[in-house]
Design a protein around this motif. Sequence first.
Motif, short mmCIF file in Angstrom:
data_model
loop_
_atom_site.label_atom_id
_atom_site.label_comp_id
_atom_site.label_asym_id
_atom_site.label_seq_id
_atom_site.Cartn_x
_atom_site.Cartn_y
_atom_site.Cartn_z
N TYR A 98 43.43 96.59 75.43
CA TYR A 98 42.95 95.35 76.05
C TYR A 98 41.49 95.51 76.44
N ILE A 99 40.65 94.66 75.89
CA ILE A 99 39.22 94.68 76.23
C ILE A 99 39.00 93.85 77.49
N ILE A 100 38.44 94.49 78.51
CA ILE A 100 38.20 93.83 79.79
C ILE A 100 36.70 93.59 79.93
N GLY A 101 36.35 92.36 80.20
CA GLY A 101 34.92 92.04 80.30
C GLY A 101 34.26 92.12 78.92
N ASN A 102 33.03 92.63 78.93
CA ASN A 102 32.29 92.72 77.67
C ASN A 102 32.54 94.02 76.92
N ALA A 103 32.83 95.12 77.64
CA ALA A 103 32.95 96.40 76.95
C ALA A 103 33.97 97.34 77.55
N GLY A 104 34.63 96.98 78.65
CA GLY A 104 35.67 97.84 79.22
C GLY A 104 36.92 97.83 78.33
N LEU A 105 37.61 98.97 78.23
CA LEU A 105 38.79 99.07 77.36
C LEU A 105 39.91 99.78 78.09
N LEU A 106 41.06 99.10 78.24
CA LEU A 106 42.25 99.68 78.82
C LEU A 106 43.23 99.98 77.68
N SER A 107 43.65 101.24 77.59
CA SER A 107 44.57 101.67 76.53
C SER A 107 45.83 102.23 77.17
N SER A 108 46.99 101.69 76.79
CA SER A 108 48.29 102.14 77.29
C SER A 108 49.12 102.65 76.12
N GLN A 109 49.75 103.83 76.30
CA GLN A 109 50.55 104.42 75.24
C GLN A 109 51.88 104.90 75.80
N PHE A 110 52.93 104.71 75.01
CA PHE A 110 54.26 105.17 75.37
C PHE A 110 54.93 105.75 74.12
N SER A 111 55.63 106.87 74.28
CA SER A 111 56.36 107.45 73.15
C SER A 111 57.62 108.13 73.65
N TYR A 112 58.63 108.13 72.79
CA TYR A 112 59.88 108.82 73.08
C TYR A 112 60.33 109.52 71.80
N LYS A 113 60.64 110.83 71.92
CA LYS A 113 61.07 111.62 70.78
C LYS A 113 62.45 112.21 71.08
N ARG A 114 63.29 112.23 70.07
CA ARG A 114 64.62 112.84 70.19
C ARG A 114 64.86 113.65 68.91
N PHE A 115 65.30 114.92 69.09
CA PHE A 115 65.55 115.79 67.95
C PHE A 115 66.80 116.61 68.23
N ASP A 116 67.77 116.53 67.31
CA ASP A 116 69.05 117.22 67.47
C ASP A 116 69.28 118.18 66.31
N VAL A 117 69.93 119.29 66.61
CA VAL A 117 70.26 120.30 65.60
C VAL A 117 71.69 120.77 65.83
N ASP A 118 72.46 120.89 64.73
CA ASP A 118 73.81 121.42 64.78
C ASP A 118 73.98 122.48 63.70
N VAL A 119 74.64 123.59 64.06
CA VAL A 119 75.04 124.61 63.10
C VAL A 119 76.55 124.61 63.05
N THR A 120 77.10 124.33 61.86
CA THR A 120 78.55 124.23 61.71
C THR A 120 79.01 125.14 60.58
N ALA A 121 80.28 125.54 60.64
CA ALA A 121 80.87 126.38 59.60
C ALA A 121 81.62 125.50 58.61
N GLN A 122 81.79 126.03 57.39
CA GLN A 122 82.54 125.31 56.36
C GLN A 122 84.02 125.65 56.39
N SER A 123 84.42 126.54 57.30
CA SER A 123 85.82 126.92 57.40
C SER A 123 86.11 127.38 58.81
N ASP A 124 87.33 127.15 59.29
CA ASP A 124 87.76 127.63 60.60
C ASP A 124 88.52 128.95 60.51
N ASP A 125 88.58 129.54 59.32
CA ASP A 125 89.26 130.83 59.17
C ASP A 125 88.48 131.92 59.90
#
Length: 229
Positions: A98-125
């Motif tokens: 958002y430009i305020i006045g002739n040259a002022g600049l307000l910058s707002s940023q938001f971010s959300y990251k989610r990362f999941d990892v699973d290690v599984t076996a191909q057999s229950d033996d």
Amino acid sequence: MTFTGPIVKDRIAVTQSFEYRFVRTPVNSLPPLARDTKLESFDSYTQFDFILTLKQTATVRLRCIRRNSTSLALTPYASAVDFDFHQRGYQIYAQHRYIIGNAGLLSSQFSYKRFDVDVTAQSDDPYRLLLETTEGGFFNRQARRTSRTSWQENYRFAPWQFAGSHQFTVGLSYERSGYRGRQTFLPVEIDGVSDKRVERISFGSPASFRIDQNETAWFAATSGPSTPA
């Protein structure tokens, strides 16, 4: 595959990208039906750009990823005991300017990251360690979840004239990170020359862990005309 273009002329534009990968790697010394490790992944990236007014613009981004790797423990000597590795996550990002006045600049940023990892076996033996190979199911199971939330506010003042042009900027940020997971170890059997069990290794109860962390920071900076050398 990537495409981009306007949704509303001079107001809203979109960029969309998709990527799919499939990689198969054989372990040639193993039987034909039990020798391949596989990687399959899908990535999606979406971005919207907005012109709200003559002094306001905004950007919104969304990225999603998913990767599955199978039979990662294959070796020329161990074809029966393998495990799968699963990854998935997404990121949401938004920015408003958002430009305020002739040259002022307000910058707002938001971010959300989610990362999941699973290690599984191909057999229950039960996992069996033999003299020349291994059999059964992989003895380790893992589930890990991570996240990070970020918010930033920056304001750049209009240039100040004093013995040249000077720029003054202030900013504030907040970060929150989270990590939690669970890990399980199943019993392992060691067999002797007659394929009979000579030892059994047992582990403790499943382990759970969790940690959260908050961070804040602020800054104030000024820049002025350079001084000749």
